[in-house]
Design a protein around this motif. Sequence first.
Motif, PDB file in Angstrom:
ATOM      1  N   GLN A 288      48.153 -53.489  12.190  1.00  0.00           N
ATOM      2  CA  GLN A 288      47.909 -53.035  13.552  1.00  0.00           C
ATOM      3  C   GLN A 288      47.831 -51.512  13.582  1.00  0.00           C
ATOM      4  O   GLN A 288      48.417 -50.831  12.749  1.00  0.00           O
ATOM      5  CB  GLN A 288      49.013 -53.514  14.476  1.00  0.00           C
ATOM      6  CG  GLN A 288      49.047 -55.008  14.653  1.00  0.00           C
ATOM      7  CD  GLN A 288      50.150 -55.420  15.616  1.00  0.00           C
ATOM      8  OE1 GLN A 288      50.977 -54.621  16.019  1.00  0.00           O
ATOM      9  NE2 GLN A 288      50.143 -56.694  15.990  1.00  0.00           N
ATOM     10  N   GLN A 289      47.120 -50.991  14.533  1.00  0.00           N
ATOM     11  CA  GLN A 289      46.983 -49.554  14.680  1.00  0.00           C
ATOM     12  C   GLN A 289      48.326 -48.957  15.087  1.00  0.00           C
ATOM     13  O   GLN A 289      49.094 -49.561  15.829  1.00  0.00           O
ATOM     14  CB  GLN A 289      45.940 -49.211  15.736  1.00  0.00           C
ATOM     15  CG  GLN A 289      44.545 -49.610  15.376  1.00  0.00           C
ATOM     16  CD  GLN A 289      43.569 -49.249  16.493  1.00  0.00           C
ATOM     17  OE1 GLN A 289      43.967 -48.855  17.575  1.00  0.00           O
ATOM     18  NE2 GLN A 289      42.294 -49.403  16.212  1.00  0.00           N
ATOM     19  N   GLN A 290      48.583 -47.772  14.575  1.00  0.00           N
ATOM     20  CA  GLN A 290      49.809 -47.083  14.954  1.00  0.00           C
ATOM     21  C   GLN A 290      49.665 -46.550  16.373  1.00  0.00           C
ATOM     22  O   GLN A 290      48.591 -46.145  16.790  1.00  0.00           O
ATOM     23  CB  GLN A 290      50.084 -45.937  13.993  1.00  0.00           C
ATOM     24  CG  GLN A 290      50.393 -46.392  12.597  1.00  0.00           C
ATOM     25  CD  GLN A 290      50.679 -45.222  11.676  1.00  0.00           C
ATOM     26  OE1 GLN A 290      50.562 -44.072  12.066  1.00  0.00           O
ATOM     27  NE2 GLN A 290      51.071 -45.531  10.461  1.00  0.00           N
ATOM     28  N   GLN A 291      50.748 -46.581  17.086  1.00  0.00           N
ATOM     29  CA  GLN A 291      50.734 -46.104  18.460  1.00  0.00           C
ATOM     30  C   GLN A 291      51.577 -44.845  18.567  1.00  0.00           C
ATOM     31  O   GLN A 291      52.625 -44.724  17.945  1.00  0.00           O
ATOM     32  CB  GLN A 291      51.281 -47.170  19.407  1.00  0.00           C
ATOM     33  CG  GLN A 291      50.438 -48.417  19.458  1.00  0.00           C
ATOM     34  CD  GLN A 291      51.033 -49.445  20.404  1.00  0.00           C
ATOM     35  OE1 GLN A 291      52.155 -49.312  20.855  1.00  0.00           O
ATOM     36  NE2 GLN A 291      50.256 -50.469  20.698  1.00  0.00           N
ATOM     37  N   GLN A 292      51.095 -43.879  19.335  1.00  0.00           N
ATOM     38  CA  GLN A 292      51.822 -42.646  19.572  1.00  0.00           C
ATOM     39  C   GLN A 292      52.428 -42.713  20.972  1.00  0.00           C
ATOM     40  O   GLN A 292      51.829 -43.240  21.895  1.00  0.00           O
ATOM     41  CB  GLN A 292      50.894 -41.438  19.484  1.00  0.00           C
ATOM     42  CG  GLN A 292      50.284 -41.242  18.119  1.00  0.00           C
ATOM     43  CD  GLN A 292      49.331 -40.052  18.105  1.00  0.00           C
ATOM     44  OE1 GLN A 292      49.073 -39.449  19.133  1.00  0.00           O
ATOM     45  NE2 GLN A 292      48.829 -39.736  16.933  1.00  0.00           N
ATOM     46  N   VAL A 293      53.607 -42.165  21.094  1.00  0.00           N
ATOM     47  CA  VAL A 293      54.265 -42.148  22.396  1.00  0.00           C
ATOM     48  C   VAL A 293      54.395 -40.699  22.832  1.00  0.00           C
ATOM     49  O   VAL A 293      54.918 -39.854  22.123  1.00  0.00           O
ATOM     50  CB  VAL A 293      55.657 -42.812  22.316  1.00  0.00           C
ATOM     51  CG1 VAL A 293      56.352 -42.742  23.669  1.00  0.00           C
ATOM     52  CG2 VAL A 293      55.530 -44.243  21.856  1.00  0.00           C
ATOM     53  N   LYS A 294      53.887 -40.399  24.026  1.00  0.00           N
ATOM     54  CA  LYS A 294      53.955 -39.044  24.575  1.00  0.00           C
ATOM     55  C   LYS A 294      54.379 -39.162  26.031  1.00  0.00           C
ATOM     56  O   LYS A 294      53.711 -39.799  26.829  1.00  0.00           O
ATOM     57  CB  LYS A 294      52.583 -38.365  24.472  1.00  0.00           C
ATOM     58  CG  LYS A 294      52.573 -36.957  24.990  1.00  0.00           C
ATOM     59  CD  LYS A 294      51.216 -36.339  24.811  1.00  0.00           C
ATOM     60  CE  LYS A 294      51.237 -34.926  25.347  1.00  0.00           C
ATOM     61  NZ  LYS A 294      49.929 -34.306  25.261  1.00  0.00           N
TER      62      LYS A 294
ATOM     63  N   GLY B  34      56.614 -40.863  27.383  1.00  0.00           N
ATOM     64  CA  GLY B  34      56.885 -42.224  27.817  1.00  0.00           C
ATOM     65  C   GLY B  34      55.647 -43.083  27.985  1.00  0.00           C
ATOM     66  O   GLY B  34      55.734 -44.212  28.438  1.00  0.00           O
ATOM     67  N   GLN B  35      54.460 -42.572  27.638  1.00  0.00           N
ATOM     68  CA  GLN B  35      53.231 -43.342  27.759  1.00  0.00           C
ATOM     69  C   GLN B  35      52.714 -43.670  26.367  1.00  0.00           C
ATOM     70  O   GLN B  35      52.800 -42.854  25.458  1.00  0.00           O
ATOM     71  CB  GLN B  35      52.164 -42.572  28.525  1.00  0.00           C
ATOM     72  CG  GLN B  35      52.529 -42.296  29.959  1.00  0.00           C
ATOM     73  CD  GLN B  35      51.436 -41.499  30.657  1.00  0.00           C
ATOM     74  OE1 GLN B  35      50.581 -40.927  30.018  1.00  0.00           O
ATOM     75  NE2 GLN B  35      51.489 -41.482  31.981  1.00  0.00           N
ATOM     76  N   THR B  36      52.183 -44.817  26.208  1.00  0.00           N
ATOM     77  CA  THR B  36      51.614 -45.223  24.931  1.00  0.00           C
ATOM     78  C   THR B  36      50.147 -44.811  24.892  1.00  0.00           C
ATOM     79  O   THR B  36      49.387 -45.101  25.814  1.00  0.00           O
ATOM     80  CB  THR B  36      51.725 -46.748  24.739  1.00  0.00           C
ATOM     81  OG1 THR B  36      53.094 -47.109  24.846  1.00  0.00           O
ATOM     82  CG2 THR B  36      51.191 -47.162  23.399  1.00  0.00           C
ATOM     83  N   ILE B  37      49.774 -44.146  23.812  1.00  0.00           N
ATOM     84  CA  ILE B  37      48.395 -43.707  23.643  1.00  0.00           C
ATOM     85  C   ILE B  37      47.818 -44.439  22.428  1.00  0.00           C
ATOM     86  O   ILE B  37      48.360 -44.335  21.334  1.00  0.00           O
ATOM     87  CB  ILE B  37      48.305 -42.185  23.420  1.00  0.00           C
ATOM     88  CG1 ILE B  37      48.913 -41.459  24.607  1.00  0.00           C
ATOM     89  CG2 ILE B  37      46.862 -41.773  23.173  1.00  0.00           C
ATOM     90  CD1 ILE B  37      49.051 -39.976  24.389  1.00  0.00           C
ATOM     91  N   GLU B  38      46.766 -45.177  22.639  1.00  0.00           N
ATOM     92  CA  GLU B  38      46.121 -45.882  21.546  1.00  0.00           C
ATOM     93  C   GLU B  38      44.825 -45.171  21.193  1.00  0.00           C
ATOM     94  O   GLU B  38      44.164 -44.607  22.055  1.00  0.00           O
ATOM     95  CB  GLU B  38      45.808 -47.324  21.942  1.00  0.00           C
ATOM     96  CG  GLU B  38      47.040 -48.155  22.166  1.00  0.00           C
ATOM     97  CD  GLU B  38      46.691 -49.596  22.461  1.00  0.00           C
ATOM     98  OE1 GLU B  38      45.576 -50.008  22.128  1.00  0.00           O
ATOM     99  OE2 GLU B  38      47.541 -50.300  23.025  1.00  0.00           O
TER     100      GLU B  38
END
Length: 82
Positions: free
Chosen positions: A61-67, A69-73
């Motif tokens: 699965q693609q890695q997800q970044q958190v900024k 408190g929001q998930t950025i795909e």
Amino acid sequence: MGSFSIWHWLIVLIIVLLVFGTKKLRGLGSDLGGAVKGFKDGIKDAAAEDPTAEASPPAPQQQQQVKDGQTIEGEVREKTKS
């Protein structure tokens, strides 16, 4: 009410031949036979493929970044020359 006898089936066959004609029925039979042959060939080709391809592990699965408190795909793409 019993089942149809051979004479009933012969009369039905004669009526069908008169309505559709032998040329149309011959074409219909060859089209149906070709479709069945194509289906069988497709099944054989699918079975002949590498059976380990179906048992391969799922793609990571693609890695997800958190900024904040929001998930950025997202995904990385190569730059193409225009």
